[in-house]
Design an enzyme around this catalytic site. Structure first.
Site, PDB file in Angstrom:
ATOM      1  N   GLY A  44       0.819  -1.209   0.000  1.00 47.13           N
ATOM      2  CA  GLY A  44       0.000   0.000   0.000  1.00 47.13           C
ATOM      3  C   GLY A  44       0.851   1.256   0.000  1.00 47.13           C
ATOM      4  O   GLY A  44       2.057   1.204  -0.235  1.00 47.13           O
ATOM      5  N   LEU A  46       0.660   3.543  -2.249  1.00 46.86           N
ATOM      6  CA  LEU A  46       1.164   3.372  -3.617  1.00 46.86           C
ATOM      7  C   LEU A  46       1.699   4.676  -4.195  1.00 46.86           C
ATOM      8  O   LEU A  46       1.168   5.757  -3.939  1.00 46.86           O
ATOM      9  CB  LEU A  46       0.051   2.824  -4.516  1.00 46.86           C
ATOM     10  CG  LEU A  46      -0.557   1.484  -4.067  1.00 46.86           C
ATOM     11  CD1 LEU A  46      -1.537   0.973  -5.134  1.00 46.86           C
ATOM     12  CD2 LEU A  46       0.513   0.437  -3.789  1.00 46.86           C
ATOM     13  N   GLU A  48       4.422   6.220  -7.745  1.00 49.74           N
ATOM     14  CA  GLU A  48       4.682   6.046  -9.172  1.00 49.74           C
ATOM     15  C   GLU A  48       5.526   4.784  -9.453  1.00 49.74           C
ATOM     16  O   GLU A  48       5.455   4.227 -10.542  1.00 49.74           O
ATOM     17  CB  GLU A  48       5.364   7.309  -9.708  1.00 49.74           C
ATOM     18  CG  GLU A  48       5.394   7.460 -11.199  1.00 49.74           C
ATOM     19  CD  GLU A  48       4.028   7.365 -11.888  1.00 49.74           C
ATOM     20  OE1 GLU A  48       3.998   6.922 -13.048  1.00 49.74           O
ATOM     21  OE2 GLU A  48       2.995   7.725 -11.273  1.00 49.74           O
ATOM     22  N   HIS A  50       5.113   1.872  -7.894  1.00 52.41           N
ATOM     23  CA  HIS A  50       4.104   0.815  -7.983  1.00 52.41           C
ATOM     24  C   HIS A  50       3.330   0.934  -9.301  1.00 52.41           C
ATOM     25  O   HIS A  50       3.019  -0.071  -9.944  1.00 52.41           O
ATOM     26  CB  HIS A  50       3.113   0.927  -6.821  1.00 52.41           C
ATOM     27  CG  HIS A  50       3.725   0.773  -5.455  1.00 52.41           C
ATOM     28  ND1 HIS A  50       3.802   1.812  -4.558  1.00 52.41           N
ATOM     29  CD2 HIS A  50       4.297  -0.281  -4.837  1.00 52.41           C
ATOM     30  CE1 HIS A  50       4.371   1.397  -3.440  1.00 52.41           C
ATOM     31  NE2 HIS A  50       4.696   0.130  -3.583  1.00 52.41           N
ATOM     32  N   GLN A  74       6.819  -9.775   8.197  1.00 50.60           N
ATOM     33  CA  GLN A  74       8.128  -9.334   7.714  1.00 50.60           C
ATOM     34  C   GLN A  74       8.663  -8.118   8.475  1.00 50.60           C
ATOM     35  O   GLN A  74       9.706  -7.586   8.117  1.00 50.60           O
ATOM     36  CB  GLN A  74       8.076  -9.055   6.206  1.00 50.60           C
ATOM     37  CG  GLN A  74       7.268  -7.847   5.809  1.00 50.60           C
ATOM     38  CD  GLN A  74       7.052  -7.793   4.296  1.00 50.60           C
ATOM     39  OE1 GLN A  74       6.349  -8.624   3.725  1.00 50.60           O
ATOM     40  NE2 GLN A  74       7.678  -6.822   3.637  1.00 50.60           N
ATOM     41  N   GLN A 167      15.247  -8.834  -2.177  1.00 45.72           N
ATOM     42  CA  GLN A 167      13.919  -9.452  -2.183  1.00 45.72           C
ATOM     43  C   GLN A 167      13.628 -10.083  -3.547  1.00 45.72           C
ATOM     44  O   GLN A 167      13.170 -11.231  -3.638  1.00 45.72           O
ATOM     45  CB  GLN A 167      12.872  -8.389  -1.857  1.00 45.72           C
ATOM     46  CG  GLN A 167      11.437  -8.805  -2.110  1.00 45.72           C
ATOM     47  CD  GLN A 167      10.463  -7.725  -1.706  1.00 45.72           C
ATOM     48  OE1 GLN A 167      10.228  -7.501  -0.525  1.00 45.72           O
ATOM     49  NE2 GLN A 167       9.869  -7.046  -2.656  1.00 45.72           N
ATOM     50  N   SER A 200       7.535   4.238  -0.260  1.00 47.13           N
ATOM     51  CA  SER A 200       6.443   4.651   0.623  1.00 47.13           C
ATOM     52  C   SER A 200       7.013   5.307   1.874  1.00 47.13           C
ATOM     53  O   SER A 200       6.382   6.156   2.493  1.00 47.13           O
ATOM     54  CB  SER A 200       5.601   3.433   1.023  1.00 47.13           C
ATOM     55  OG  SER A 200       5.132   2.770  -0.136  1.00 47.13           O
ATOM     56  N   ARG A 201       8.218   4.912   2.263  1.00 45.60           N
ATOM     57  CA  ARG A 201       8.839   5.455   3.490  1.00 45.60           C
ATOM     58  C   ARG A 201       9.360   6.883   3.296  1.00 45.60           C
ATOM     59  O   ARG A 201       9.704   7.534   4.284  1.00 45.60           O
ATOM     60  CB  ARG A 201       9.960   4.532   3.964  1.00 45.60           C
ATOM     61  CG  ARG A 201       9.444   3.204   4.490  1.00 45.60           C
ATOM     62  CD  ARG A 201      10.538   2.355   5.121  1.00 45.60           C
ATOM     63  NE  ARG A 201       9.987   1.242   5.880  1.00 45.60           N
ATOM     64  CZ  ARG A 201       9.853  -0.002   5.429  1.00 45.60           C
ATOM     65  NH1 ARG A 201      10.268  -0.305   4.215  1.00 45.60           N
ATOM     66  NH2 ARG A 201       9.337  -0.947   6.188  1.00 45.60           N
TER      67      ARG A 201
END
Ligand code: AMP
Length: 316
Positions: A44, A46, A48, A50, A74, A167, A200-201
């Site tokens: 979530g 979200l 650009e 994403h 996680q 990841q 997002s952070r």
């Protein structure tokens, strides 16, 4: 990063179907059969980056399922699960704009009906270094939820950002090692015009934090510009940028093999991952750049090497 504006949209768009339970997902997913379904997994908030994953996933007329799930498994104790930005209405608007077919928006009890799963997917040695060293158990939590979401969405292909390089590598390995019937597609990192990787952070950053955070991408660029001269020149150039920015507390800066994640030796020529993690104020940020080491080398968008260690480890 500002998401594209939603106002003044002249043509009303049908939004995506939204499934919150397993039954709703099963029914909505069946409606997409028998075509190719691509999945984009997110937590979530979200942006650009994403949106770019979604656009790549849609390419060629594929149906797209976006999952929005803040996976408690996680996050470690003391990490930012409780303050992670939650912007569901904006997220759904972005999905509608990007033509997403189906959004799966479960709560933790839908994904983990029996509580924390006793059986998990183990990331192994590759999950214990770099991000895994700073965040023990993180990648077991990631792979466990990715495995579950691949099963639940029955996706034919899955799109992940190069931004989270370790990841991406671990998901590719899981898919190969455990024979998941899905194609994993990497997507280059989307950046602000000044180089900051979208995350997002980033919403946690104060204006002065944000200025300081630019040192991360500047360091990667400086390293990539030294690519022709070999590994120690790359590391030196990147480090020189970071030491000039006291507001970035560097967790690691490494130049590693893209498949084994081991430091590349001085004689190494070929693709390598230049990766950095650091804390700026209260925010931990990561960034990386695929780099071709050697004559004619420099930054690359994604790797061309396969994710198998058996074929590539130490072979260059
Ligand atoms: P997240 O919501 O942060 O878990 O990210 C969901 C997916 O978006 C992951 O595959 C990320 O690698 C990808 N992603 C996040 N930021 C970016 C970015 N700046 N560019 C490209 N992909 C990204």
């Amino acid at each position: 990063m500002t998401a594209p504006s939603t106002d003044a949209a002249p043509v009303p768009q049908a939004g995506p179907a939204v499934a919150r339970t397993r039954d709703e997902l099963r029914a909505a997913r069946r409606a997409l059969d028998p075509g190719h379904v691509a999945v984009v997994m997110t937590m979530g908030a979200l942006h650009e980056g994403h949106a770019e994953l979604i656009r790549r996933a849609r390419g060629g007329g594929r149906s797209v399922v976006v999952t929005i799930f803040l996976n408690p498994l996680q996050f470690g104790a003391g990490e930012d699960l409780s303050r992670y930005p939650r912007t569901v209405d904006d997220d759904l608007a972005l999905c509608a704009r990007e033509g997403v077919d189906l959004v799966f928006l479960p709560t933790p009890d839908v994904i983990y009906p029996g509580g924390d799963p006793g059986v998990r997917i183990g990331a192994g040695a590759l999950g214990a270094v770099l991000e895994g060293q700073s965040r023990p158990g993180h990648f077991d939590g990631v792979l466990t939820v990715v495995g579950k979401l691949l099963h639940l969405t029955r996706a034919d292909s899955a799109y992940y950002g190069q931004k989270d390089a370790q990841q991406l590598l671990l998901i590719r390995r899981m898919v190969q090692d455990l024979d998941f019937p899905v194609e994993v597609i990497p997507v280059p990192t989307v950046r602000e015009p000044d180089g900051l990787a979208l995350s997002s952070r980033n919403t946690y950053l104060t204006p002065s934090d944000r200025d300081a955070a630019l040192a991360l991408s500047r360091a990667l660029r400086a390293g990539a510009e030294a690519a022709a001269e070999g590994p120690s020149a790359i590391r030196r150039a990147a480090r020189a940028v970071l030491v000039r920015e006291p507001l970035v507390l560097v967790d690691y800066l490494v130049l590693v093999h893209p498949v084994t994640l081991e430091d590349v030796p001085e004689w190494y020529r070929g693709e390598a991952l230049l990766a950095v993690a650091g804390r700026v104020g209260t925010t931990r940020l990561i960034d990386n750049m695929p780099v071709a080491v050697g004559p004619g080398g420099g930054a690359r968008e994604v790797f061309s090497v396969p994710a198998r260690t058996t074929e590539t480890a130490g072979s260059e």
